[in-house]
Enzyme design. Structure first.
Site: not given
Length: 491
Positions: A21, A289-291, A244
């Site tokens: 993501t 949360q991206y990663d 986002t």
């Protein structure tokens, strides 16, 4: 013993394996093209948005409303936030509540490419390259279905792939610099191939110039904004959802889902569904949360920002079994039997223990001399267990020396010290990219110092460690309670 602390090679690129993501902060907007038939903006809807929001975003919002992606029940909207642009809550939102749903017909992914006019010529390309070409074509078309989305995409991010030579000099000596240059070479090579094999051979499909800079733009957009973790979706841009922003307060990644639901009047389809991972009050910003697994260097490369917390500071230690090693074949067989290979990468994070397989692999790589008997076939099924404990003083001393020398060598490659970088951070007033650079090099140096400290302490304990020979004698009952060797005399 061969190379230590070499840079992780390019194949670790997220475009060469399933994407995770990703998104980026939206700070710049472009309005290069306009529709022949502009959207009629409803003044009541327009009042919903902050008037300070750029006009392209206002128009994009109206398009989402017109297409039914946004309704009166949608609990979030674009807003001016510290990151630049983000999504803010219209009302209180419960944790886990669905905040937006985007029908499949608005997704930009390999399926969208396959169904387009360029689908046939892109069928044999890497997925990310086909989507990159699709983005560039849709950006050029005045009648693009995604026209208003294209207008709000940033011209660039603060990703290191866009940095000037002067800016890159600030990360001299870092692994991030090596990785950035490798990625740039990779993208350039891919562009040269696709330009020759696809773009120039299909002028009717690409009747506009596509430069290397254009290709880098598309690469950066995908690298920074693509979602995954959906069923059968490894590369997908989702208009609206990708506004986002990331926040470290979100500690889970289970926010994006693929569901079936209403996608318009009397129609059902797959929907990209985004749920809020946090409880929000009206006016709060929606974060995801991206990663969780990315280091700060990964964040700088992919998104163009880092987290101020040192928890993401990391350094990749690379170890390999040299082909010139007289025991190369035996060592490689043992490594592969235990799920490793000729080359092994160990990500070492600040404040965390060394990866559990790192020391055994180090001992294996350093194994030689009188310790080489452990490589014999009779030990093949048990040697990895023996490598989990100190083999001999010579072996343990060697791995300490090699790792410490490598740390000192790596630290000498930076043009600043830890103390100098800490002072820069304390003084503040740094530009965005310089703050990233200082944060990255400071983090790497702290991890290197941590590694050096671990092996320095180990050197001081060499005389206290129990080695294979002593353990073997104990197993045979030939060592007394005080550690004395027992000599048996014949009766």
């Amino acid at each position: 013993m061969a190379s230590v602390f070499s840079v992780h090679p390019l194949p670790s690129s997220s475009f060469l394996c399933p994407l995770k993501t990703t998104k980026s902060r939206t700070k710049q907007y472009q309005t290069c093209y306009t529709y022949q038939k502009p959207i009629l903006i409803n003044s009541l809807q327009l009042k919903q948005l902050d008037p300070k929001i750029p006009e392209p975003v206002q128009t994009f919002w109206q398009w989402l409303c017109k297409e039914g992606v946004v309704t009166a029940k949608t609990p979030v909207k674009p807003g001016i936030v510290p990151e630049g642009l983000g999504l803010v809550a219209n009302r209180d939102i419960a944790k886990g509540e669905t905040v937006l749903e985007v029908p499949r017909r608005f997704w930009i992914n390999p399926d969208a490419v396959a169904e387009s006019e360029i689908g046939n010529v892109c069928s044999g390309l890497k997925p990310w390259i086909s989507v990159a070409l699709f983005l560039l074509r849709e950006k050029w078309r005045d009648d693009s279905k995604w026209k208003y989305y294209m207008d709000v995409l940033p011209k660039s991010t603060d990703s290191t792939i866009y940095w000037s030579e002067e800016e890159l000099s600030e990360i001299q000596g870092t692994q991030l610099l090596s990785t950035t240059l490798s990625v740039k070479d990779y993208v350039q090579n891919e562009f040269q191939k696709v330009e020759e094999e696809v773009i120039l051979r299909n002028k009717q499909l690409f009747p506009f110039p596509i430069t290397l800079d254009d290709f880098f733009w598309a690469f950066g957009i995908l690298r920074s904004r693509a979602f995954s973790r959906l069923r059968n979706q490894n590369l997908i841009l989702v208009p609206f959802a990708d506004l986002t922003n990331h926040n470290a307060r979100v500690t889970t990644e289970d926010h994006a889902h693929e569901v079936r639901g209403p996608a318009g009047l009397f129609s059902w389809d797959l929907l990209f569904s985004l749920r809020s991972p946090l409880k929000l009050k009206a006016g709060d910003q929606l974060f995801i949360q991206y990663d969780l697994n990315k280091s700060n260097a990964d964040m700088a490369l992919d998104y163009g920002f880092i987290e101020p917390s040192s928890a993401r500071d990391a350094f990749t230690l690379t170890l390999e079994i040299s082909e010139s090693d007289e025991f190369y074949g035996d060592k490689l067989d043992i490594a592969e039997t235990n799920g490793i290979g000729e080359t092994a990468y160990f990500d070492i994070k600040i404040g965390q223990s060394l990866p559990p397989t790192m020391i055994p692999y180090l001992r294996l790589v350093a194994l030689g001399g009188t310790d080489a008997f452990l490589l014999e076939s009779i030990f093949r099924n048990s040697v990895w267990g023996h490598l989990g404990l100190p083999v001999s003083r010579a072996n343990e001393e060697l791995i300490c020396k090699v790792v410490r020398d490598a740390c000192k060598s790596a630290l000498s490659g930076y043009h600043t010290t830890i103390e100098e970088d800490e002072k820069l951070m304390e003084e503040g007033n740094l530009s965005t990219r310089l703050q990233i650079a200082v944060g990255i090099r400071l983090g790497e140096k702290k991890v290197l110092k941590q590694i050096d400290d671990i092996f320095r302490e180990r050197e001081l304990e060499l005389d206290e460690l129990e080695y294979y020979g002593e353990r073997r004698l104990k197993d045979l009952g030939l060592v007394g309670e005080q550690g004395d060797i027992i000599f048996w005399e014949p009766k």
